[in-house]
Design an enzyme around this catalytic site. Structure first.
Site, mmCIF file in Angstrom:
data_model
loop_
_atom_site.group_PDB
_atom_site.id
_atom_site.type_symbol
_atom_site.label_atom_id
_atom_site.label_comp_id
_atom_site.label_asym_id
_atom_site.label_seq_id
_atom_site.Cartn_x
_atom_site.Cartn_y
_atom_site.Cartn_z
ATOM 1 N N HIS A 54 0.790 -1.117 0.256
ATOM 2 C CA HIS A 54 -0.139 0.311 0.166
ATOM 3 C C HIS A 54 0.848 1.428 -0.263
ATOM 4 O O HIS A 54 1.892 1.306 0.722
ATOM 5 C CB HIS A 54 -1.085 -0.285 1.711
ATOM 6 C CG HIS A 54 -1.750 -0.358 1.574
ATOM 7 N ND1 HIS A 54 -1.982 -2.585 1.688
ATOM 8 C CD2 HIS A 54 -2.408 -1.351 1.334
ATOM 9 C CE1 HIS A 54 -3.139 -2.789 1.799
ATOM 10 N NE2 HIS A 54 -3.913 -1.723 1.369
ATOM 11 N N ASN A 61 8.161 -3.845 3.199
ATOM 12 C CA ASN A 61 7.025 -3.226 3.615
ATOM 13 C C ASN A 61 6.292 -4.087 5.038
ATOM 14 O O ASN A 61 6.559 -2.627 4.843
ATOM 15 C CB ASN A 61 6.320 -4.372 2.589
ATOM 16 C CG ASN A 61 4.827 -4.058 2.620
ATOM 17 O OD1 ASN A 61 3.481 -3.592 2.647
ATOM 18 N ND2 ASN A 61 3.613 -4.851 2.575
ATOM 19 N N PHE A 114 6.107 19.495 -4.427
ATOM 20 C CA PHE A 114 5.645 18.509 -3.408
ATOM 21 C C PHE A 114 5.470 20.230 -2.616
ATOM 22 O O PHE A 114 6.260 20.625 -2.880
ATOM 23 C CB PHE A 114 6.311 18.192 -1.930
ATOM 24 C CG PHE A 114 6.907 16.448 -3.122
ATOM 25 C CD1 PHE A 114 5.298 15.729 -3.064
ATOM 26 C CD2 PHE A 114 8.210 16.214 -3.057
ATOM 27 C CE1 PHE A 114 6.165 14.339 -3.959
ATOM 28 C CE2 PHE A 114 8.061 15.489 -3.215
ATOM 29 C CZ PHE A 114 7.300 13.856 -4.387
ATOM 30 N N GLN A 124 8.686 27.297 1.143
ATOM 31 C CA GLN A 124 9.417 25.494 0.511
ATOM 32 C C GLN A 124 11.243 26.251 1.309
ATOM 33 O O GLN A 124 11.211 24.502 1.321
ATOM 34 C CB GLN A 124 8.972 25.898 -0.417
ATOM 35 C CG GLN A 124 7.250 25.502 -0.621
ATOM 36 C CD GLN A 124 6.511 24.921 -2.384
ATOM 37 O OE1 GLN A 124 7.353 23.675 -3.013
ATOM 38 N NE2 GLN A 124 6.216 25.970 -3.527
HETATM 39 MN MN MN Z 1 2.665 -1.937 3.502
HETATM 40 MN MN MN Z 2 8.516 22.330 -2.840
#
Ligand code: MN
Ligand code: MN
Length: 218
Positions: A59, A90, A199, A208
């Site tokens: 996920h 994971n 981002f 930022q």
């Molecule tokens: Mn996971």
């Molecule tokens: Mn950024």
């Protein structure tokens, strides 16, 4: 959550979501299923594609971040939220960071998270692979995550300052050996350089520039 899904790779480019206490409850885990929102003429990745590949169905937005209703939880089991991830990664340091995020939520914070795969070629329990299902599902070389931590509240964008905590990591998709999740921390700028993504693009560039250059050390 939002997913930017890559038809040619059969995995997301990135997944983004917020999590605070209002997302956490006691719903039980859903079942992996093809995403019905993928256009009909595209290949629909299914849970069976991952069977016997040696990789987990990893996920991006974790099941445990969406547990208020069964419907919420089912949504993160769509294959557009999943990438082939080594089981070592994971259930190891990747999961440790996911759990740490929820401890931040449980201590009164709200998180904005981006997560995704990078590159091609990882090592699962049966060895190195670049893809499976006839090249329809790419095995990434790394997975990365970027997290912004704010005290729970509203008007979030206006509350971001040059001292807002951000956590970023890049982890190899292989058999390790791994150390603590903290040892994989990098700056947000490093993940931007790796992925070409920007981002926190709604945050003023002057802020930022400061928060994305820091490597978290808390
Ligand atoms: Mn996971
Ligand atoms: Mn950024």
């Amino acid at each position: 959550f939002v997913t930017s899904y890559n038809r040619d790779r059969g995995i997301p480019n990135w997944v983004s979501w917020e999590v605070d206490a209002s997302w956490l409850g006691s719903a039980t885990r859903g079942a992996f299923q093809p995403d019905p929102l993928v256009p009909t003429q595209w290949y629909h990745v299914s849970t069976d594609d991952y069977t016997n590949t040696g990789f987990d169905r990893g996920h991006m937005c974790p099941s445990a971040d969406r547990t208020v209703t069964e419907l919420d939880n089912d949504s993160v089991f769509f294959m557009t939220n999943i990438v082939p991830q080594s089981g070592t990664l994971n259930s190891g340091q990747w999961e440790s960071l996911e759990s740490y995020c929820r401890t931040l939520v449980n201590s009164g914070n709200k998180l904005y998270i981006y997560s995704g795969p990078y590159g091609e070629g990882g090592t699962g329990i049966y060895g190195y692979m670049t893809s499976f299902t006839g090249n329809k599902v790419t095995v990434p070389a790394k997975t990365w995550k970027v997290i912004m931590v704010l005290p729970a509240g509203t008007n979030d964008l206006s509350r971001v300052t040059t001292s807002t905590r951000c956590i970023a990591v890049i982890m190899n998709n292989d058999q390790g050996p791994f150390s603590s999740w903290q040892s994989y921390r990098v700056s947000v700028d490093s993940v931007e350089a790796l992925t070409g993504l920007d981002f926190f693009s709604n945050v003023p560039v002057g802020i930022q520039a400061v928060i994305e250059a820091v490597v978290d050390n808390q």
